[in-house]
Design an enzyme around this catalytic site. Structure first.
Site, mmCIF file in Angstrom:
data_model
loop_
_atom_site.group_PDB
_atom_site.id
_atom_site.type_symbol
_atom_site.label_atom_id
_atom_site.label_comp_id
_atom_site.label_asym_id
_atom_site.label_seq_id
_atom_site.Cartn_x
_atom_site.Cartn_y
_atom_site.Cartn_z
ATOM 1 N N GLU A 1 -35.206 123.166 -0.346
ATOM 2 C CA GLU A 1 -36.675 123.102 -0.341
ATOM 3 C C GLU A 1 -37.194 123.432 -1.735
ATOM 4 O O GLU A 1 -37.591 124.576 -2.010
ATOM 5 C CB GLU A 1 -37.265 124.097 0.676
ATOM 6 C CG GLU A 1 -36.963 123.757 2.124
ATOM 7 C CD GLU A 1 -37.848 124.530 3.118
ATOM 8 O OE1 GLU A 1 -38.610 125.413 2.694
ATOM 9 O OE2 GLU A 1 -37.751 124.222 4.319
ATOM 10 N N ASP B 1 -45.746 127.261 -0.721
ATOM 11 C CA ASP B 1 -45.238 125.910 -0.892
ATOM 12 C C ASP B 1 -46.149 125.235 -1.913
ATOM 13 O O ASP B 1 -47.365 125.267 -1.773
ATOM 14 C CB ASP B 1 -45.291 125.118 0.425
ATOM 15 C CG ASP B 1 -44.301 125.631 1.457
ATOM 16 O OD1 ASP B 1 -43.328 126.304 1.075
ATOM 17 O OD2 ASP B 1 -44.501 125.338 2.653
ATOM 18 N N TYR C 1 -37.650 116.709 16.417
ATOM 19 C CA TYR C 1 -36.295 116.500 15.889
ATOM 20 C C TYR C 1 -35.196 117.188 16.692
ATOM 21 O O TYR C 1 -34.019 117.009 16.394
ATOM 22 C CB TYR C 1 -36.202 117.042 14.457
ATOM 23 C CG TYR C 1 -37.217 116.476 13.500
ATOM 24 C CD1 TYR C 1 -37.174 115.126 13.115
ATOM 25 C CD2 TYR C 1 -38.210 117.295 12.961
ATOM 26 C CE1 TYR C 1 -38.090 114.617 12.224
ATOM 27 C CE2 TYR C 1 -39.136 116.786 12.061
ATOM 28 C CZ TYR C 1 -39.080 115.452 11.699
ATOM 29 O OH TYR C 1 -39.988 114.948 10.803
ATOM 30 N N HIS D 1 -43.212 132.756 5.130
ATOM 31 C CA HIS D 1 -44.649 132.527 4.961
ATOM 32 C C HIS D 1 -45.465 133.614 5.654
ATOM 33 O O HIS D 1 -46.612 133.838 5.313
ATOM 34 C CB HIS D 1 -45.052 131.145 5.480
ATOM 35 C CG HIS D 1 -44.659 130.040 4.546
ATOM 36 N ND1 HIS D 1 -45.409 129.711 3.441
ATOM 37 C CD2 HIS D 1 -43.594 129.218 4.530
ATOM 38 C CE1 HIS D 1 -44.820 128.711 2.798
ATOM 39 N NE2 HIS D 1 -43.710 128.397 3.430
ATOM 40 N N SER E 1 -40.380 133.507 9.517
ATOM 41 C CA SER E 1 -40.769 132.733 8.337
ATOM 42 C C SER E 1 -41.183 133.632 7.190
ATOM 43 O O SER E 1 -41.925 134.590 7.372
ATOM 44 C CB SER E 1 -41.929 131.800 8.670
ATOM 45 O OG SER E 1 -42.411 131.207 7.477
ATOM 46 N N HIS F 1 -40.569 125.391 -2.050
ATOM 47 C CA HIS F 1 -40.796 126.682 -1.380
ATOM 48 C C HIS F 1 -40.448 127.822 -2.346
ATOM 49 O O HIS F 1 -39.285 128.105 -2.606
ATOM 50 C CB HIS F 1 -39.933 126.723 -0.112
ATOM 51 C CG HIS F 1 -40.030 127.990 0.702
ATOM 52 N ND1 HIS F 1 -40.714 128.060 1.892
ATOM 53 C CD2 HIS F 1 -39.502 129.228 0.503
ATOM 54 C CE1 HIS F 1 -40.606 129.291 2.400
ATOM 55 N NE2 HIS F 1 -39.873 130.017 1.573
HETATM 56 ZN ZN LIG Z 1 -42.261 127.009 2.675
#
Ligand SMILES: [Zn+2]
Length: 154
Positions: free
Chosen positions: A119, A70, A46, A63, A61, A122
């Site tokens: 999101e 998620d 992208y 994460h 992140s 998330h």
């Molecule tokens: Zn996430």
């Protein structure tokens, strides 16, 4: 995920199940290397501007903290897409995740504050105290709660 976050996630998933919502965990802890290859693939697909909106650069992140999950619908409906917010799991999480110490970290309409696109899948573990305070003071982002400036970019 980290122990306390993982325990609360288990409770959250049972809470959803008890409410008749078939929710599943999709993606939790990621290593630096995993995030690096994920981000690189988004940049390739992208371009960097869009990649930065939908993915974190390696080292940035949530994460990687072990505090983030998620979630998805068991049937995969709207997986990791904006429309997830309108599905049973997305609706239930937005209304109830705080009861287990989680927040929808990147809410709708807050991209200029969080730097991320909406999101609804998330979830970030912030603990019961902060999640309840954010709820009762109607604060939708961690930036607002912490009194931090907007973080639209790196
Ligand atoms: Zn996430």
């Amino acid at each position: 995920m980290r122990n306390d976050a993982a325990q609360q996630l288990t409770r959250l998933l049972s809470g959803a199940r008890a409410a008749g919502v078939a929710m599943v965990p999709v993606s939790g802890y990621r290593s630096y290397d995993t995030q690096a290859s994920l981000y690189a693939s988004y940049v390739q697909q992208y371009g960097q501007a869009t990649a930065d909106l939908i993915s974190a650069r390696p080292g940035h992140s949530e994460h990687q903290t072990g505090l983030t999950i998620d979630i998805g619908n068991a049937n995969g409906a709207c997986g990791l897409q904006e429309c997830f917010g309108g599905t049973p799991s997305g609706v239930w999480a937005a209304q109830n995740a705080w009861r287990y110490g989680f927040i929808v970290r990147y809410p709708q309409g807050q991209t200029s504050i969080t730097g991320y696109a909406y999101e609804p899948w998330h979830l970030r573990y912030v603990g019961l105290t902060i999640a309840s305070e954010m709820r009762s003071h109607n604060l939708s982002t961690l930036e607002h709660y912490m009194g931090l400036p907007a973080a639209p970019s790196y």
